[in-house]
Design an enzyme around this catalytic site. Structure first.
Site, PDB file in Angstrom:
ATOM      1  N   ASN A   1       0.846  -1.197   0.000  1.00  0.00           N
ATOM      2  CA  ASN A   1       0.000   0.000   0.000  1.00  0.00           C
ATOM      3  C   ASN A   1       0.880   1.247   0.000  1.00  0.00           C
ATOM      4  OD1 ASN A   1       0.707   0.622   2.770  1.00  0.00           O
ATOM      5  ND2 ASN A   1      -0.734  -0.976   3.386  1.00  0.00           N
TER       6      ASN A   1
ATOM      7  N   PHE B   1      -4.510   3.802  14.608  1.00  0.00           N
ATOM      8  CA  PHE B   1      -4.744   4.764  13.526  1.00  0.00           C
ATOM      9  C   PHE B   1      -5.843   4.219  12.629  1.00  0.00           C
ATOM     10  CE2 PHE B   1      -0.845   6.371  15.045  1.00  0.00           C
ATOM     11  CZ  PHE B   1      -0.681   7.661  14.552  1.00  0.00           C
TER      12      PHE B   1
ATOM     13  N   LYS C   1     -13.543   0.783  15.010  1.00  0.00           N
ATOM     14  CA  LYS C   1     -12.212   0.187  15.139  1.00  0.00           C
ATOM     15  C   LYS C   1     -11.680   0.349  16.557  1.00  0.00           C
ATOM     16  CE  LYS C   1      -7.861   0.169  12.529  1.00  0.00           C
ATOM     17  NZ  LYS C   1      -7.127   0.804  11.414  1.00  0.00           N
TER      18      LYS C   1
ATOM     19  N   LYS D   1     -10.889  -3.123  18.628  1.00  0.00           N
ATOM     20  CA  LYS D   1      -9.473  -3.466  18.842  1.00  0.00           C
ATOM     21  C   LYS D   1      -8.968  -3.040  20.211  1.00  0.00           C
ATOM     22  CE  LYS D   1      -8.878  -3.572  13.910  1.00  0.00           C
ATOM     23  NZ  LYS D   1      -7.980  -3.508  12.768  1.00  0.00           N
TER      24      LYS D   1
END
Length: 401
Positions: free
Chosen positions: A208, A324, A338, A342
């Site tokens: 990426n 992030f 998220k 997480k």
């Protein structure tokens, strides 16, 4: 010693302005980037050409002069600064700031900045002792403005007393100590950075756009604060920070194993990397050849990689975890999901489709959301400056535990 530090020096109308020349010179020798703003009265003591020559930057004086760039100058300088030093700081400038007056370039920048503001007072001893001046100083101290105590001695006016601006060497040492405070000594910090890669065949791989700049900036700032830093990094073109243990990896699985090696003994895990969520199901030992038919389609089946953040979110005990979220739509919604999934303490969310934000840029525009649901938006800033914001928040969490 001050590399990548942006220091804005405000020079006001006092005889001690000549000492400010020495301050700027010393800061430049320590590799700081120095911008200077002079008040109109300061020009009666030292000319702007002197500061311009030493700082190697344009000296700002008039709010309404023709701009040298398309930035709104007072906002650009305010956002750029890591610290604003006012030296000499007259009773006039101290009184203005204490009472919210912004009527020139310097006072306006001070009002607009989020950086630490430090005053080095210089004035007649009777003026310094005046109850109004002392009340203004105490008011500003209560608002987290800082002061470098003036010395005692013979003043330019002929009086003997307290009011001499601190010596340039002492001022520069104060700046060094302030910008490089060892607030993370004995703290073990893991930072992940950059992309991961997943091989497809001997000559191709999937990856990426992550450059690693954000993670490297965080690792360097954490090291500057005295942290024991492990930087787990995918392939980048960046020079690793000094005094940091670097673990180079390629694949997402390699990153997972590297973090696993250090996680149990760590205090903080900052997941600034962009590991690939998927990888090719099969690695071809031979180069995949182009097919000859015009309508032929190459199909590659991908399978899920392990979720590094979620894995350690389940394992964490007293560790602080920062994540992030690089998104292109519904940024805050996806970031909150998220954050919860997480088990992050807070998450740094940004829209990578915005100009000057996200991958391969030196700047970012983010919203930071914590696990209590609070969010705060931050304007365009360098990744170095954002690393300070992130680590300030980490330190507050450490203090609270």
């Amino acid at each position: 010693m001050l590399k990548n530090k942006n220091i804005l020096v405000g020079v006001t109308g006092g005889i001690a302005a000549y000492k400010a020349v020495d301050v700027v010179s010393r800061l430049k020798k320590m590799n700081a980037n120095v911008d200077v703003i002079m008040t109109k009265n300061a020009k009666n003591f030292v000319g702007p050409t002197t500061f311009q020559s030493i700082s190697q930057n344009y000296v700002s004086i008039d709010m309404f002069e023709e701009p040298k760039s398309w930035d709104i100058e007072h906002i650009a300088l305010a956002d750029k600064a890591d610290m604003v030093l006012v030296a000499p700081a007259t009773g006039n400038i101290i009184g203005k700031i204490a009472n919210g007056i912004a009527d020139d370039m310097l006072t306006t920048v001070i009002m607009a900045t989020r950086a630490k503001v430090v005053f080095a007072p210089a004035m007649n001893s009777h003026m310094y002792a005046n109850p109004i001046v002392q009340e203004n100083i105490e008011k500003l101290k209560g608002l987290n403005y800082e002061f470098i105590e003036p010395g005692t001695g013979m003043l330019a006016c002929g009086y003997l007393g307290k009011g001499r601006m601190a010596e340039p060497a002492d001022i520069v040492q104060y700046i060094l100590d302030s910008l490089n405070k060892k607030t993370l000594i004995n703290k073990k910090i893991i930072v992940t950075a950059g992309p991961t890669i997943e091989p497809l065949d001997p000559v191709r791989y999937m990856t990426n756009y992550s450059s690693g700049k954000m993670g490297y900036a965080i690792a360097e700032e954490a090291s500057n604060r005295g942290g024991d830093v492990v930087l787990v990094t995918g392939p980048t073109n960046l020079q690793p920070p000094s005094n940091v243990k670097v673990v180079n990896i390629n694949t997402t699985m390699e990153m997972l194993k590297a973090v696993e090696e250090y996680f149990n003994d760590s205090d903080v895990l900052i997941k600034a990397a962009a590991p690939l969520d998927y990888k090719p199901e099969k690695f071809s030992k031979e180069k995949i050849k182009k097919k000859t038919g015009e309508d032929d389609i190459l199909e590659i089946k991908y399978i899920r990689n392990p979720d590094i953040a979620a894995s350690f979110g389940k394992k964490k005990e007293n560790q602080i975890m920062v994540g992030f979220a690089a998104e292109t739509e519904n940024v805050e919604k996806h970031a909150r999901e998220k954050l919860e999934k997480k088990n992050f303490d807070f998450i740094v969310a940004n829209d990578v489709s915005k100009e000057d934000a996200g991958f391969r840029t030196d700047t970012n525009i983010v919203t930071i959301i914590d696990n209590k649901g609070c969010s705060e938006e931050y304007p365009l800033m360098s990744k170095e400056k954002l690393s300070k914001v992130i680590l300030d928040k980490v330190e507050k969490l450490i203090e609270a535990r």
